[in-house]
Design a protein around this motif. Structure first.
Motif, PDB file in Angstrom:
ATOM      1  N   LEU A   1       9.298  -1.379 121.932  1.00  0.00           N
ATOM      2  CA  LEU A   1       7.925  -2.711 121.491  1.00  0.00           C
ATOM      3  C   LEU A   1       7.950  -2.901 121.015  1.00  0.00           C
ATOM      4  O   LEU A   1       7.637  -4.554 120.371  1.00  0.00           O
ATOM      5  CB  LEU A   1       6.428  -1.542 120.670  1.00  0.00           C
ATOM      6  N   VAL A   2       8.439  -2.987 118.912  1.00  0.00           N
ATOM      7  CA  VAL A   2       8.551  -3.689 118.689  1.00  0.00           C
ATOM      8  C   VAL A   2      10.325  -4.434 118.260  1.00  0.00           C
ATOM      9  O   VAL A   2      10.447  -6.420 118.368  1.00  0.00           O
ATOM     10  CB  VAL A   2       9.329  -2.636 117.506  1.00  0.00           C
ATOM     11  N   GLY A   3      11.222  -5.213 119.346  1.00  0.00           N
ATOM     12  CA  GLY A   3      12.094  -5.080 119.372  1.00  0.00           C
ATOM     13  C   GLY A   3      11.405  -6.569 120.693  1.00  0.00           C
ATOM     14  O   GLY A   3      12.105  -7.149 120.145  1.00  0.00           O
TER      15      GLY A   3
ATOM     16  N   VAL B   1       0.504  -0.873 126.045  1.00  0.00           N
ATOM     17  CA  VAL B   1      -0.098   0.232 127.198  1.00  0.00           C
ATOM     18  C   VAL B   1       0.847   1.362 127.239  1.00  0.00           C
ATOM     19  O   VAL B   1      -0.413   2.138 127.517  1.00  0.00           O
ATOM     20  CB  VAL B   1       0.140  -0.904 128.261  1.00  0.00           C
ATOM     21  N   ARG B   2       1.717   1.065 127.734  1.00  0.00           N
ATOM     22  CA  ARG B   2       2.814   2.678 128.196  1.00  0.00           C
ATOM     23  C   ARG B   2       2.469   3.817 126.822  1.00  0.00           C
ATOM     24  O   ARG B   2       2.520   5.090 126.688  1.00  0.00           O
ATOM     25  CB  ARG B   2       4.092   2.365 128.209  1.00  0.00           C
ATOM     26  N   LEU B   3       2.668   2.848 125.354  1.00  0.00           N
ATOM     27  CA  LEU B   3       2.473   4.013 124.215  1.00  0.00           C
ATOM     28  C   LEU B   3       1.541   4.532 124.451  1.00  0.00           C
ATOM     29  O   LEU B   3       0.727   5.867 123.482  1.00  0.00           O
ATOM     30  CB  LEU B   3       3.123   2.732 123.219  1.00  0.00           C
ATOM     31  N   SER B   4       0.530   3.608 124.487  1.00  0.00           N
ATOM     32  CA  SER B   4      -1.142   4.204 124.620  1.00  0.00           C
ATOM     33  C   SER B   4      -1.538   4.992 125.574  1.00  0.00           C
ATOM     34  O   SER B   4      -1.868   6.456 124.666  1.00  0.00           O
ATOM     35  CB  SER B   4      -2.179   2.667 124.368  1.00  0.00           C
ATOM     36  N   ASP B   5      -1.250   4.878 125.847  1.00  0.00           N
ATOM     37  CA  ASP B   5      -1.060   5.650 127.202  1.00  0.00           C
ATOM     38  C   ASP B   5      -0.532   7.295 127.218  1.00  0.00           C
ATOM     39  O   ASP B   5      -1.179   8.252 127.130  1.00  0.00           O
ATOM     40  CB  ASP B   5      -0.450   5.862 128.392  1.00  0.00           C
ATOM     41  N   ILE B   6       0.806   7.291 126.148  1.00  0.00           N
ATOM     42  CA  ILE B   6       1.238   8.616 125.959  1.00  0.00           C
ATOM     43  C   ILE B   6       0.889   8.956 125.278  1.00  0.00           C
ATOM     44  O   ILE B   6       0.961  10.218 124.428  1.00  0.00           O
ATOM     45  CB  ILE B   6       3.087   8.414 125.141  1.00  0.00           C
ATOM     46  N   CYS B   7       0.444   8.524 123.641  1.00  0.00           N
ATOM     47  CA  CYS B   7      -0.537   9.075 122.738  1.00  0.00           C
ATOM     48  C   CYS B   7      -1.909   9.165 122.740  1.00  0.00           C
ATOM     49  O   CYS B   7      -2.505   9.906 122.219  1.00  0.00           O
ATOM     50  CB  CYS B   7       0.038   7.900 121.862  1.00  0.00           C
ATOM     51  N   GLY B   8      -2.224   8.879 124.342  1.00  0.00           N
ATOM     52  CA  GLY B   8      -3.343   9.287 124.372  1.00  0.00           C
ATOM     53  C   GLY B   8      -5.234   8.498 124.389  1.00  0.00           C
ATOM     54  O   GLY B   8      -5.292   9.042 123.852  1.00  0.00           O
TER      55      GLY B   8
END
Length: 158
Positions: free
Chosen positions: A41-43, A85-92
């Motif tokens: 994401l940062v990249g 969106v993917r990060l939020s999903d993986i983090c619950g």
């Protein structure tokens, strides 16, 4: 995985499901740790920033930009959104609800009557002038905002 939805709109939940399916089909779940997704994401934010680098301020709607530049911008914005969106999903984390909650918190931090037309941070609201309690200074600002919130929630007009 299908392309555009029938109604032309997509929800965060649908994006989350599509991203999960996309990763599952490619056996990428093993790589999608919170750390790896955050770094990706940062990249992507860096790539998005490059588009605006050296352009100075640009007007809303980007009227002077070529279609190819706007398309590239859309691609980089999409990369940022999809990783988020993917990060939020993986983090619950329910990103939509978290965003709405954050907006509610910001509405409390930045009441319209105290900050309309100002770009000051909430800790600086009324630092230059008297705050709603008639006190000056940063330490009193939070107390002033809290008093303001209590008074407006009670129906009083400050």
């Amino acid at each position: 995985m299908t392309g555009v939805l029938e109604n032309g709109r997509v929800t965060l939940e649908e994006l989350k499901e599509k991203m999960a399916e996309f990763a599952r089909e490619r056996d990428w779940d093993q790589f999608h740790s919170p750390r790896n997704l955050l770094l990706a994401l940062v990249g992507e934010v860096g790539e998005l920033s490059e588009i605006f680098q050296w352009k100075g301020e640009v007007p809303r709607g980007l009227p002077d930009w070529k279609d190819e530049e706007k398309q590239h911008l859309g691609e980089e914005l999409s990369d940022v959104l999809l990783y988020l969106v993917r990060l939020s999903d993986i983090c619950g984390v329910d990103l939509g609800n978290a965003a709405l909650r954050k907006m509610e918190m910001n509405a409390i931090k930045y009441p319209v009557k105290l900050c309309k037309g100002s770009s000051k941070k909430h800790t600086q609201i009324n630092v230059d002038n008297s705050n709603v309690n008639g006190e000056s200074g940063g330490a009193a600002t939070d107390q002033g905002i809290n008093s303001y919130i209590k008074s407006t929630s009670a129906g009083d007009d400050v």
